[in-house]
Write a protein that holds these residues in place. Structure first.
Motif, mmCIF file in Angstrom:
data_model
loop_
_atom_site.group_PDB
_atom_site.id
_atom_site.type_symbol
_atom_site.label_atom_id
_atom_site.label_comp_id
_atom_site.label_asym_id
_atom_site.label_seq_id
_atom_site.Cartn_x
_atom_site.Cartn_y
_atom_site.Cartn_z
ATOM 1 N N ASP A 268 -2.187 7.843 -43.545
ATOM 2 C CA ASP A 268 -1.474 6.724 -42.935
ATOM 3 C C ASP A 268 -2.148 5.421 -43.361
ATOM 4 O O ASP A 268 -3.243 5.092 -42.918
ATOM 5 N N TRP A 269 -1.464 4.708 -44.247
ATOM 6 C CA TRP A 269 -1.960 3.428 -44.752
ATOM 7 C C TRP A 269 -1.398 2.261 -43.954
ATOM 8 O O TRP A 269 -1.836 1.117 -44.108
ATOM 9 N N SER A 270 -0.440 2.536 -43.075
ATOM 10 C CA SER A 270 0.342 1.470 -42.436
ATOM 11 C C SER A 270 -0.438 0.685 -41.388
ATOM 12 O O SER A 270 -0.013 -0.403 -40.990
ATOM 13 N N GLN A 271 -1.582 1.217 -40.926
ATOM 14 C CA GLN A 271 -2.331 0.520 -39.885
ATOM 15 C C GLN A 271 -3.031 -0.734 -40.398
ATOM 16 O O GLN A 271 -3.676 -1.443 -39.639
ATOM 17 N N ASN A 272 -2.883 -1.004 -41.695
ATOM 18 C CA ASN A 272 -3.414 -2.250 -42.248
ATOM 19 C C ASN A 272 -2.484 -3.439 -42.029
ATOM 20 O O ASN A 272 -2.892 -4.577 -42.265
ATOM 21 N N ALA A 273 -1.264 -3.185 -41.594
ATOM 22 C CA ALA A 273 -0.337 -4.284 -41.298
ATOM 23 C C ALA A 273 -0.942 -5.179 -40.224
ATOM 24 O O ALA A 273 -1.620 -4.710 -39.305
ATOM 25 N N ALA A 274 -0.693 -6.472 -40.319
ATOM 26 C CA ALA A 274 -1.333 -7.436 -39.418
ATOM 27 C C ALA A 274 -1.048 -7.133 -37.952
ATOM 28 O O ALA A 274 -1.885 -7.379 -37.082
ATOM 29 N N ARG A 275 0.124 -6.590 -37.651
ATOM 30 C CA ARG A 275 0.507 -6.343 -36.256
ATOM 31 C C ARG A 275 -0.057 -5.031 -35.715
ATOM 32 O O ARG A 275 -0.028 -4.806 -34.506
#
Length: 293
Positions: A220-227
């Protein structure tokens, strides 16, 4: 009435101390508070200057569990808060800057989740994170294999990675970065996840599609999104036992042959900190930050 305790000059009402929050082990609210007080020296540096989201489970993990980003009602005026930009409009969030604030938040019975940026530069990432999540029958043992691949791949770009348990089924891989937006870090993280899937197609998945998850490790790479937020180092998790999202050594990752080896509980953490210090301390030192290619 809840007993009043003074912590560094701040008065706190600590409630329901005998309440069992982890029925599988009998771990109580008092033990939760004691745990957070014990690890405060290594936990607080990873919380300071980062807006904190709370996953609260005041009746234990089998009771109501709810996620809150806004400042909770009844927050003492001495707890630091800050306005945080969001696409739907600014919000006010808590900053856990000191021991009294930590103990106040711990009394709410909470997991601590933080963004990959500091309040002084919202959306300007200072960390990259990969959440390695195994789909049964894959386990954390398989996550360790993927973590080692990602460690070497990041090293090839001059980025030094560190690892912690998720406090659930998998692992979190983290590294300090500089000079990149959350959007750019997300793009880079996704590219590495895709690359990992190509290198290990039978083991790795970069898409969230649940039907594809069994037997694979979802990177899961998506946890780098600012939100987005990730469970903070040393936070307790809302699980059947008092599991912790705890740093581990790369030797432990390399030697992992059974899932139990990565199941670290609150009583394990104090001795580990005495033996190792904070294994994630380099994340706090700008000299260890890498630049994305």
């Amino acid at each position: 009435m809840a007993p009043i305790t003074e912590v560094e000059g701040r008065r706190l009402a600590l409630s329901n101390l005998e309440k069992v929050l982890y029925p599988a082990t009998g771990f109580t609210k008092a033990e939760v508070l004691h745990y957070y007080a014990t690890v405060a020296d290594v936990l607080l540096p990873h919380l300071r200057e980062r807006p904190v989201s709370f996953l609260r489970y005041p009746d234990g993990p089998d009771g109501q569990v709810f996620f809150t980003k806004n400042v909770p009602p009844g927050t003492p005026d001495w707890v630091t808060t800050a306005e945080v930009p969001r696409t739907e409009g600014p919000a006010r969030m808590v900053l856990v800057q000191d021991l009294p604030s930590l103990m106040w938040a711990a009394n709410l019975v909470t997991e601590f989740h933080t963004h990959q940026w500091l309040i002084g530069a919202p959306g300007q990432a200072d960390r990259i994170v990969f959440d390695l999540d195994p789909g049964a029958p894959a386990t954390v043992v398989h996550c360790c294999e993927v973590a080692l691949w990602l460690r070497e791949r990041l090293a090839a770009d001059g980025i030094e990675a560190y690892v912690k348990t998720s406090g659930s089924k998998g692992l979190h891989l983290l590294a300090a970065v500089r000079g990149a937006s959350s959007e750019r870090v997300s793009e880079y993280a996704k590219a590495l996840a895709v690359e990992a899937e190509k290198a290990m197609p039978r083991l790795v998945l970069h898409r969230m599609t649940r039907s594809l998850r069994p037997g694979k490790v979802f990177v899961d790479w998506s946890q780098n999104a600012a939100r987005k937020t990730t469970a903070a180092p040393y936070t307790l998790r809302a699980r059947a036992e008092p599991l912790v999202s705890a740093p581990v050594t790369w030797d432990e990752v390399e030697e992992c042959r059974a899932p139990e080896r990565m199941a670290l509980r609150a009583p394990d953490i104090g001795p580990r900190v005495r033996d190792y210090g904070d294994l994630l301390a380099p994340l706090l030192d700008p000299r260890h930050a890498g630049e994305l290619p």
